[in-house]
Scaffold this active site. Structure first.
Site, short mmCIF file in Angstrom:
data_model
loop_
_atom_site.label_atom_id
_atom_site.label_comp_id
_atom_site.label_asym_id
_atom_site.label_seq_id
_atom_site.Cartn_x
_atom_site.Cartn_y
_atom_site.Cartn_z
N HIS A 1 -28.01 14.67 24.02
CA HIS A 1 -26.57 14.35 24.03
C HIS A 1 -25.74 15.61 23.81
O HIS A 1 -26.26 16.64 23.38
CB HIS A 1 -26.24 13.31 22.94
CG HIS A 1 -26.66 11.92 23.30
ND1 HIS A 1 -27.90 11.42 22.97
CD2 HIS A 1 -26.01 10.94 23.98
CE1 HIS A 1 -28.00 10.17 23.43
NE2 HIS A 1 -26.87 9.86 24.04
N LYS B 1 -21.82 14.77 19.25
CA LYS B 1 -22.33 13.47 18.80
C LYS B 1 -22.62 13.53 17.31
O LYS B 1 -23.27 14.46 16.82
CB LYS B 1 -23.60 13.09 19.59
CG LYS B 1 -24.10 11.69 19.25
CD LYS B 1 -25.07 11.16 20.29
CE LYS B 1 -25.71 9.85 19.88
NZ LYS B 1 -24.74 8.76 19.71
N1 LIG Z 1 -23.14 1.62 22.90
C1 LIG Z 1 -22.94 2.50 23.87
O1 LIG Z 1 -23.22 2.28 25.05
C2 LIG Z 1 -22.30 3.81 23.51
C3 LIG Z 1 -21.98 4.75 24.50
C4 LIG Z 1 -21.30 5.90 24.14
C5 LIG Z 1 -20.95 6.10 22.82
N2 LIG Z 1 -21.31 5.17 21.88
C6 LIG Z 1 -20.91 5.29 20.48
O2 LIG Z 1 -19.54 4.93 20.40
C7 LIG Z 1 -18.95 5.63 19.32
C8 LIG Z 1 -17.73 6.38 19.80
O3 LIG Z 1 -18.13 7.36 20.73
P1 LIG Z 1 -17.07 8.38 21.35
O4 LIG Z 1 -17.87 9.37 22.12
O5 LIG Z 1 -15.96 7.63 21.98
O6 LIG Z 1 -16.56 9.07 20.00
P2 LIG Z 1 -15.14 9.76 19.72
O7 LIG Z 1 -15.33 10.53 18.45
O8 LIG Z 1 -14.64 10.46 20.93
O9 LIG Z 1 -14.16 8.51 19.48
C9 LIG Z 1 -14.19 7.69 18.35
C10 LIG Z 1 -12.76 7.30 18.06
O10 LIG Z 1 -12.79 6.30 17.04
C11 LIG Z 1 -11.68 6.57 16.20
N3 LIG Z 1 -11.88 5.94 14.89
C12 LIG Z 1 -12.60 6.38 13.84
N4 LIG Z 1 -12.47 5.53 12.79
C13 LIG Z 1 -11.64 4.54 13.21
C14 LIG Z 1 -11.13 3.38 12.58
N5 LIG Z 1 -11.41 3.08 11.30
N6 LIG Z 1 -10.30 2.57 13.30
C15 LIG Z 1 -9.98 2.87 14.58
N7 LIG Z 1 -10.44 3.98 15.22
C16 LIG Z 1 -11.26 4.79 14.54
C17 LIG Z 1 -11.64 8.09 16.11
O11 LIG Z 1 -10.37 8.55 15.66
C18 LIG Z 1 -11.92 8.47 17.55
O12 LIG Z 1 -10.74 8.58 18.32
C19 LIG Z 1 -20.06 6.50 18.73
O13 LIG Z 1 -20.67 5.78 17.68
C20 LIG Z 1 -21.02 6.66 19.89
O14 LIG Z 1 -22.34 6.96 19.49
C21 LIG Z 1 -21.97 4.04 22.20
#
Ligand SMILES: NC(=O)c1ccc[n+]([C@@H]2O[C@H](COP(=O)([O-])OP(=O)(O)OC[C@H]3O[C@@H](n4cnc5c(N)ncnc54)[C@H](O)[C@@H]3O)[C@@H](O)[C@H]2O)c1
Length: 256
Positions: free
Chosen positions: A147, A151
């Protein structure tokens, strides 16, 4: 009427892709784009329906998609239970305690918790277990996940799901057989999980089955976050109107 959808983690990499795909489809009515209090994008236009990015949840919703941080999960669960909204939870890295709360919420609401929402990766989850069972215990199993450098969690939730599926299919005990980033000699029956963090890799998962004389490799490469975003939207569409319960992408994609 289109189902009313809330995005939690709206300014994040995944939140942005989901909002963007929603603009192109007529499946949902985006009613809120939730972010942490004081986020630099708070107050900015989410780019759809005149919704502004901000910390407030709305008065009502039919469905919520969360891709945020584990600490967001409790508030999201509380909101969904109170409003009886369906929840697609994509956030990874949840603690055991947080996972238990997600499972408990399934008594009250329909919920999908998926470490990887892409169609291809869910097929890989299923194939990994079946392949391990077919090849038998003479094949050493190693999982490599790659990744981007931003991450936060390691190993990836998807690498753990691959290991769980292999354990279920082969009668292994996950706690006793998984080795993270091995150093030293390989022990028979173990499943190695190795995490690579570099540059802007969206996501690559490979499962290697090796024995004397041959190697079988199953692999999935995500070219962009759209495969996860599309999968999450497809899951939300499927989930709205379902009875409370804990569902998986395998249910959505009829892979069971
Ligand atoms: N399940 C899947 O298919 C999949 C795919 C990609 C990413 N993910 C996961 O999704 C999550 C997010 O990934 P990303 O790349 O978008 O990360 P990112 O860091 O770009 O975005 C996360 C966002 O969540 C916000 N956030 C944090 N705490 C919060 C809260 N209490 N309330 C509202 N918003 C809040 C942050 O400010 C940020 O903007 C990670 O855990 C990642 O591993 C899962």
């Amino acid at each position: 009427m289109k189902p009313k959808l809330v995005i939690v983690g709206a300014a994040g990499r995944m939140g942005q892709r989901i909002l963007s795909l929603c603009k192109e489809s007529a499946d949902f009515d985006i009613i809120a784009a939730v972010e942490t209090k004081g986020h630099p994008d708070s107050g900015k236009d989410a780019g759809i329906n005149g919704v502004k990015i901000g910390p407030e949840f709305p008065q009502t919703a039919d469905a919520v998609i969360e891709f945020a941080l584990p600490e967001a999960s409790e508030q999201t669960l509380r909101f969904c239970i109170e409003k009886k909204a369906a929840l697609v939870m994509g956030t990874t890295g949840l603690s055991t305690e947080q996972k238990k709360k997600v499972e408990a919420a399934a008594k009250d609401i329909p919920i999908i918790y998926g470490t990887n929402m892409s169609v291809g990766m869910n097929v890989l989850f299923s194939l990994a277990g079946k392949t391990a069972a077919m090849l038998g215990d003479e094949y050493d199993i190693e999982i490599i996940e790659q990744h981007h450098k931003f991450k936060k969690d390691a190993p990836s939730g998807s690498a753990l799901t691959l290991a769980e599926n292999i354990c279920k299919a082969t009668g292994r005990d996950l706690q006793n057989c998984v080795v993270f980033g091995r150093s030293g000699e390989r022990k028979k029956g173990t499943i190695g999980i190795h995490s690579v963090r570099a540059g802007d890799i969206t996501g690559v998962h490979s499962v290697i089955f090796g024995t004397q004389g041959e190697t079988v490799t199953l692999s999935h490469t995500a070219h962009s976050r759209d495969c996860f975003a599309k999968g999450a939207l497809c899951a939300a569409k499927w989930l709205v109107g379902k009875k409370p319960g804990f569902y998986t992408m395998a249910d959505v994609l009829k892979l069971k």
